[in-house]
Structures are given as C-alpha cells and as structure tokens.
Design a protein around this motif. Structure first.
Motif, PDB file in Angstrom:
ATOM      1  N   PHE A  93       0.837  -1.199   0.000  1.00 41.19           N
ATOM      2  CA  PHE A  93       0.000   0.000   0.000  1.00 41.19           C
ATOM      3  C   PHE A  93       0.880   1.261   0.000  1.00 41.19           C
ATOM      4  O   PHE A  93       0.614   2.223  -0.736  1.00 41.19           O
ATOM      5  N   ASP A 124       2.242   1.769  -3.363  1.00 38.18           N
ATOM      6  CA  ASP A 124       1.209   2.324  -4.248  1.00 38.18           C
ATOM      7  C   ASP A 124       1.061   3.829  -4.050  1.00 38.18           C
ATOM      8  O   ASP A 124       0.805   4.566  -5.004  1.00 38.18           O
ATOM      9  N   LEU A 125       1.190   4.276  -2.802  1.00 37.45           N
ATOM     10  CA  LEU A 125       1.032   5.705  -2.507  1.00 37.45           C
ATOM     11  C   LEU A 125       2.040   6.551  -3.275  1.00 37.45           C
ATOM     12  O   LEU A 125       1.738   7.654  -3.713  1.00 37.45           O
ATOM     13  N   ILE A 126       3.257   6.043  -3.416  1.00 38.94           N
ATOM     14  CA  ILE A 126       4.303   6.837  -4.076  1.00 38.94           C
ATOM     15  C   ILE A 126       4.631   6.301  -5.462  1.00 38.94           C
ATOM     16  O   ILE A 126       5.456   6.869  -6.175  1.00 38.94           O
ATOM     17  N   GLY A 127       3.975   5.205  -5.842  1.00 38.14           N
ATOM     18  CA  GLY A 127       4.256   4.631  -7.163  1.00 38.14           C
ATOM     19  C   GLY A 127       5.674   4.098  -7.257  1.00 38.14           C
ATOM     20  O   GLY A 127       6.334   4.240  -8.271  1.00 38.14           O
ATOM     21  N   MET A 154       2.035   5.115 -10.691  1.00 40.63           N
ATOM     22  CA  MET A 154       1.223   3.937 -10.980  1.00 40.63           C
ATOM     23  C   MET A 154      -0.127   4.154 -10.306  1.00 40.63           C
ATOM     24  O   MET A 154      -0.205   4.825  -9.299  1.00 40.63           O
ATOM     25  N   PRO A 155      -1.192   3.565 -10.840  1.00 41.52           N
ATOM     26  CA  PRO A 155      -2.472   3.684 -10.144  1.00 41.52           C
ATOM     27  C   PRO A 155      -2.442   2.902  -8.832  1.00 41.52           C
ATOM     28  O   PRO A 155      -1.576   2.062  -8.627  1.00 41.52           O
ATOM     29  N   MET A 156      -3.396   3.161  -7.947  1.00 41.45           N
ATOM     30  CA  MET A 156      -3.455   2.453  -6.659  1.00 41.45           C
ATOM     31  C   MET A 156      -3.930   1.018  -6.883  1.00 41.45           C
ATOM     32  O   MET A 156      -4.826   0.778  -7.703  1.00 41.45           O
ATOM     33  N   GLY A 157      -3.351   0.086  -6.166  1.00 39.92           N
ATOM     34  CA  GLY A 157      -3.829  -1.300  -6.207  1.00 39.92           C
ATOM     35  C   GLY A 157      -2.799  -2.318  -6.671  1.00 39.92           C
ATOM     36  O   GLY A 157      -2.588  -3.303  -5.966  1.00 39.92           O
ATOM     37  N   THR A 165      -0.080  -3.191  -4.063  1.00 43.89           N
ATOM     38  CA  THR A 165      -0.651  -3.811  -2.853  1.00 43.89           C
ATOM     39  C   THR A 165      -0.869  -5.297  -3.126  1.00 43.89           C
ATOM     40  O   THR A 165      -0.515  -6.147  -2.304  1.00 43.89           O
TER      41      THR A 165
END
Lengths: 165, 282
Positions: free
Chosen positions: A56, A59-62, A68-71, A74
């Motif tokens: 996660f 994902d927040l910082i790619g 990158m999109p979220m998900g 993670t």
C-alpha cells in the motif's frame, strides 16, 4: 512484532524512496527490501499484514515507477510476500547471497505482476520498463542484505536465531 | 472515504489487539487481497485521493529529501553556463518589462488608429497556477501531479503551460489535485502546427515527441505550436522545437520529426493551467 516501530520505519522509508532516490538513474526499491526482510524475520501472520501494508505504501508513491495507479503494488507485494513467508517455513534464507538472490527474484516477479495489473487498469507502460525493472531488481539485490542489519536493530529483531517454522 | 477510514481504524485496532484475536492465515490473506482488489478496480478518481493526501501530509519531509538529493546532484557544478549573474538577471528582467510596456503602447496606438480592439492571446481565460509535486517527476516522463483540482475549475483536456510553453494536458481530476499527461508520454496525441501544416504529435516516452510521416524535412530548431482547439485553446502556443528528422521506417520518402519539449520537464516547479471561459464553468 512492534507495530508502532514498523509504522515509523515504513513512513520514513516511503518518504526517502519518494524524495531522495527518484533522481538517481536506477535506484534500489527500499520498500521491497523491507518486504523481504519482514517475510524472513517475522511470523507468517505478521508477514502477510506487513506485505500488504508495504504494498500500500509503494502504491502511494508509485515506487519504484512513478504514478502507478493504486492497487497493483498492494496486490503483488501482498501475494509474493505471503508466498515468501510460506516458502521461508521450508527454506531458510539467512546467508547474505541467498538474501540478495531472494530480493532479486521477488523484485522481478512483483514488478512484472504490478506492471501487468497496472496495464489492465489502463496505465501507460513506459517504453524501457523491463530494463528499468531489471536494474531495480539487481540494485535492490546488491544493497538489500546490508540494510537488513539496521532494520533488525530498529525492529529489535534477532537476526542470528534459528527460526525455521 | 469515511467508510475507508472506518475500515482502516478497525483494521489497526484488530492488528493491535492481535494477541487476543485468532484469525486464520487464509482468512487474513483473503481479506487483505480483497482490499487490494477493491483498490485496483475502484475508479482512479477516488483512489488517487490517497496519493494526493500522502503528498499533502508529507509535503515538508518530501521537499527536504528532494533538496538533499538536488544539492548532492549539483555539488561541484560551479560555472554552470545556464546561470547568469544577479546584475545580468536584473538587466534582462528590466529589458523584458520595457519591451512589454512598449508592446502595450503600440497595441493602444493600433487600437486608436483602426478602432478595432485586438483581442489578447488567452484573453477570455483564467490562468490557474499550480505547484508540481516533485515526487511525481521521475522516470518515464509520462505524467506529473499538481496541487489544484476540480475546486479550481480544472477539467480533463485543459492545456498546461510551463515557461510559456505547453507541457501537457489534464488527464484526470480529483477535488484535491490533478494528473497532467505530458507531451512526452506515449499516451499523448496532440494536434500541432508545424511550418503551416497541421499534424498529430505523439510522445516517445524518453523525454521527446514525434510527428510521424511528414512529406518534407523540417529544419532543426523550427518551433512546433499546439493547434487551436475550440473551447480549450484560442491561440497557438509553443510546444517544442524540432530536434532532428529521421527517415520513416515504413516509407523512405517520408520523415519522422523528432521534437524536444520547449522547457525542461525534469526541473518543473510550478505550472499554469489554461481554463477557457471560466465564467461558463461551474
């Protein structure tokens, strides 16, 4: 598991990964190194939670590829972190060369899966992405084992106990 | 968002109280994987709020890290040819101000003589200044994140300027911020005007853009302008300059024009978003 120390460590590493390292041509993925560290030195239940939490944060910082999109991270970090935690019950990864190899393979697999999931979500793949992923995996593999010691000190984890579960 | 917050709170409490509660590994993995899948399939407009929130909350430590990184990078570069002395800078700034005043004077003269009011370029527009999150500028040169969003009348498709040139278009807007697709992104396909010919320019992903299949070779250094677009841009604005011309891979009689951006995207600090007809928007 000391969760408060874990939270501080993750926030610190996430900020460093997002601010200091992007200016390098190829940078190690510190979050992925931490993922492998927690999978090797924690109980499987804790390893599963930490894998998803680190994913996660990535994902927040790619991390290591920006925006990158979220998900995707993670899922890929969670999946490969859990797999690694289970594999570690059978194969003990305590020597530095093996740790480096584990980081390298995990970085490659997690990176490829994250890119694939991002592509499914309509994210544009950078032209030289596979070369960049390989570079990140090699760099992380080389640097990673040396970062295990300070991480273990901060998390109050004993590195040299025999802990095959 | 409240629901997400509640779920996070419950998860944290559950983790903290982990010693008392026994949850099977399989169940734990399933729930967390489900959370990841929800993140993946949820619209990017919602999930990117997490990224903007992180960038806002940690703006200060992130900027410190960025400064450390830049200072290490710039150490030892003493006589940079791109920097000028403070005296020279003031001279140029004053010259610019004088020229602008003279231009206004000449425009007033023309207006007086012809009786026709010449509309200024970007006349009926609102220019929204936005800061670029430095974290978002990185490898790939495809997108950047800015700190203004739907609250500042930003909408998808609007042009984004930096150093008086177009750097990209808004690709996604949330209330807290927006994503800008750069002209160098492989997903960018912008109508441009080059030497009086209207063509489409695509990003190459390596800090350059390409105008494919031109009949004529274009001289290096020629300006490439963004074509006017009704409701979005009312005047042509520079996008970049021709770097070189390569032979097209499919047809040897055609040329692929390689374009370099007019400003240094890696050094972007702030940008301006062109909001046309601001009073017509919500």
């Amino acid at each position: 598991m000391r969760w408060f120390r874990f939270a501080i460590l993750i926030v610190f590493v996430t900020v460093v990964q997002a601010s200091v390292l992007p200016n390098l041509e190829v940078s190690p993925d510190l979050l992925l190194i931490l993922l492998v560290f927690f999978c090797i030195y924690c109980e499987p239940n804790e390893a599963i939670i930490t894998s998803f939490a680190i994913g996660f944060a990535a994902d927040l910082i790619g991390s290591p590829m920006p925006l990158m999109p979220m998900g995707p991270q993670t899922i890929s970090f969670g999946l490969f972190g859990t797999l690694l935690a289970y594999i570690h019950r059978v194969i003990n990864v305590r020597k530095m060369p093996y740790q480096a190899l584990t980081i390298f393979i995990t970085a490659l697999l997690a990176g490829v899966l994250a890119q694939f999931l991002a592509m499914l979500k309509g994210h544009v793949i950078v032209s030289n992405i596979w070369g960049m992923l390989l570079g990140v995996a090699i760099y992380s593999g080389l640097v990673g084992p040396f970062l295990f010691l300070p991480s273990a000190w901060w998390m109050r984890v004993r590195m040299h106990r025999f802990a095959r579960r | 968002m409240r629901l997400v917050g509640f779920c996070c709170g419950v998860s944290v409490y559950w983790i903290m109280a982990g010693k008392q509660t026994k949850v099977s590994r399989r169940m734990l993995f399933t729930w967390l994987m489900l959370g990841g899948l929800i993140l993946l399939i949820a619209p990017a407009k919602w999930t990117s709020s997490f990224q903007f929130a992180f960038l806002r909350v940690f703006r200060w430590p992130l900027s410190i890290g960025e400064n450390i990184s830049l200072s290490v990078e710039n150490r030892g570069i003493g006589g940079d040819s791109e920097t000028v002395s403070r005296k020279k800078y003031r001279e140029l700034l004053n010259h610019y101000a004088n020229m602008e005043a003279r231009l206004r004077q000449e425009q007033a003269k023309v207006e007086q003589l012809t009786g026709v009011r010449e509309s200024f370029a970007l006349g009926n527009t609102k220019l929204v200044e936005a800061l670029v999150y430095p974290v978002s500028i990185g490898k790939g040169n495809s997108e950047i994140l800015i700190d203004k969003g739907a609250d500042s009348s930003l909408a998808k498709g609007q042009f984004v300027l930096a150093e008086n040139s177009i750097v990209g278009t808004i690709s996604e807007v949330s209330t807290a911020g927006a994503r800008v697709r750069l002209i160098t992104s492989t997903a960018s396909n912008m109508a441009v005007d080059i030497g009086g010919t209207k063509r489409f320019m695509r990003g190459t992903g390596d800090n350059l853009a390409k105008i494919p299949m031109m009949k004529n070779k274009i001289e290096a250094g020629t300006a490439v302008m963004a074509a006017r677009k009704a409701g979005v841009l009312n005047t042509p604005i520079t996008v970049g300059r021709v770097l070189r011309c390569d032979r097209n891979m499919d047809s040897a009689v055609l040329w692929d024009i390689i374009v370099e951006p007019a400003c240094d995207i890696q050094q972007l600090n702030d940008v301006v978003v062109v909001v046309m007809n601001p009073q017509g928007q919500k």
